[in-house]
Design a protein around this motif. Sequence first.
Motif, PDB file in Angstrom:
ATOM      1  N   LEU A   1       0.284  28.434  32.263  1.00 25.40           N
ATOM      2  CA  LEU A   1       0.186  28.157  33.815  1.00 25.40           C
ATOM      3  C   LEU A   1      -0.748  27.167  33.803  1.00 25.40           C
ATOM      4  CD1 LEU A   1      -0.442  31.806  35.171  1.00 25.40           C
ATOM      5  CD2 LEU A   1       1.354  30.176  35.528  1.00 25.40           C
ATOM      6  N   PHE A  59      -1.329  31.121  40.453  1.00 29.22           N
ATOM      7  CA  PHE A  59       0.163  31.604  40.169  1.00 29.22           C
ATOM      8  C   PHE A  59       1.021  30.964  40.978  1.00 29.22           C
ATOM      9  CE2 PHE A  59      -2.363  35.468  39.049  1.00 29.22           C
ATOM     10  CZ  PHE A  59      -2.204  35.590  37.599  1.00 29.22           C
ATOM     11  N   TRP A 113       7.748  25.529  36.303  1.00 27.92           N
ATOM     12  CA  TRP A 113       8.224  27.121  35.763  1.00 27.92           C
ATOM     13  C   TRP A 113       8.859  27.316  34.591  1.00 27.92           C
ATOM     14  CZ3 TRP A 113       5.373  30.909  37.156  1.00 27.92           C
ATOM     15  CH2 TRP A 113       4.449  31.146  38.368  1.00 27.92           C
ATOM     16  N   VAL A 146       6.519  26.631  31.802  1.00 29.72           N
ATOM     17  CA  VAL A 146       5.679  27.806  31.323  1.00 29.72           C
ATOM     18  C   VAL A 146       6.277  28.712  30.693  1.00 29.72           C
ATOM     19  CG1 VAL A 146       4.435  29.728  32.363  1.00 29.72           C
ATOM     20  CG2 VAL A 146       4.111  27.333  33.540  1.00 29.72           C
TER      21      VAL A 146
END
Length: 463
Positions: free
Chosen positions: A243, A275, A283, A286
Motif C-alpha cells: 500500500l 486504503f 492498485w 499493490v
Amino acid sequence: MWNWLKKLFTPPTKVDKSLGERDFGDWTLQTYEEVEDREGITQKATTAARKEEPDSSLTTDLILGGLKIKFNKEVKQKEDEIKRQVSILKTDLSLAEARDRDFKTIKDKYSEKIKHIKSGFKEIINQAKKLMVDQRDSLDNFVHKNRLDRPAKVPIAPALFWVILLGILLLESIANGAFLGDLVRGGFAQGILVAMAIAVINIFIGVSTGIFTRNINSIFTSRKLFGVLVILIWLIGTIFFNLFVGHFRDAVGAAGWEQGLVDAPKTFFNWSTVFILTDAMSWFLVTVGIIFSFIALYDGYGKDDPYPGYGSKTKQLEIYRENYLSHLSEANDEQNKCLEEAIKLGGSSLDNIGQNLRTFRQSLTFLTGRIEDQFPAFCENHAEIFKQLIENYRQTNMNLRETEPPAYFNSAPTFKWKRLDFEETFQEMEETYKSLKGSTKKSEESWPKIQQTLRGKIQNFTE
C-alpha cells in the motif's frame, strides 16, 4: 647375447695415433704392421743410425724403456677395465641381495600397515556411527513425540529454490518497472531500479516468514499459534508495504518525484486515506507485490518438510549417514590400495631379482672368458709385437751405422705381465649367487601364500 654383454662391459673406443694413447675397448688384437706404422720404429732407427746413435757407451735402452711404459700403460688400462666390470658384477649382486631382503619384509611390513589402517579407521568409524545412531534415536523420538506416521517429504532442490526466487525477482521487477517507469525522472531504467528494490523487499518478507509458517502444522498449540501469528504478520506487513508503494506511485504521479516523496507518507500514515488509491495502476502495483510476496512465502514454506523440524532432523541424519558410509568406503579403499601396493612390490621384486641373477650368470661367464682368454691373448700379442719392434729397431740401426752399437743391443727385450687372479672373488660371488638363487626359489614358492595371508588381514567394513 654375446654382443649385448660385450657392449655392456666395453667402454667407448677412443683411437689415437700413438699406441699408448689408444683404449682397446673392443679388445681387438693388433698386427705388427699397424703398430709399426704408428710408432715409426724403422724411421727412428734409420735417423738415429745416421747420427751414429745411440752411443755405444750407453747402458740404458731408452727406446725399450719408452715402449715398456706404453706396454705397461695398455696392460694397466685393461686391468682397470676388468676391475670395473668385476665391481659392476658385485654391485648387481648386492642389489639382488637388497631386493631379496626387501621381499622378505613385505609380509610383516604390509601386515602392519593394514593393521594400522584398520585401527585408525575403527575409531573414526565408531565416532561417525555414534553420531548417526544418536541422530537416528533423536529423529525416532521426534517422530514419536509429534505422532508422525510418514517419512519426511523430499524438499525443493536448492537449485530449484533459487531459480524460483530469481524468477520471482525478475518478473516482479519487470512488472514494477512497467508501472513506475513513466513516473520517475530517470524513465524506465530508474523505474527498474526502484522496482527491483521493491521486489527484493517483497521476496525477503515472503521467504523469511515462509520458513516459520510451517509451525501451523505442529500438533502443539503454542507452535501452531506461532505459525498463525507469523502468517498474520506476513499478511499485514505485505499489505501495508505494498500500500505504501501504491501511495508512493499516486503521489509521484500527481506532484512529481520530489513532492511525491513528501506527500506519500502523509497519505499512507493517515487512517482515513491509507486504503484509498486514486490511480487504478497503483492498485495493480499493490496486487502484483502481494501476489509475488505470496509466491516467495510458498517457496520458503516448500523448501523443507511442512512439519516444523522434521525435515532438518531428517537431513542431519542423512548427513551423518553419508559421512559414516564414506568412512567405511575410505577404510576399504585404503586397505585394498595397501594390498595392491604389496602385491605389485612383491611381484616386481621377484622379477627384478630373477633378472639380476640371470644377468649376473651370463656376465660372470663372459667376464671369466675375458680374464682367462682375452686378457692373456691381449698381453701376449702386445708383448710379442713390442719385442719385434725393438728387434727391428736394433737390426735396422746396426745395419746402417758404422760404429759399434751399445752392448744392450745384444740383450733380449722382455715385456712382463701377470695373469689376473679373481678366483677368490668369483668364488665368493658364486656362493652368494647360489644362496640367492635358492632363496629366490623359496620366495617364489611362498609368494602365493603370502598374498593369501595379506588378503586375510583385510577387514571389509560394512554397515
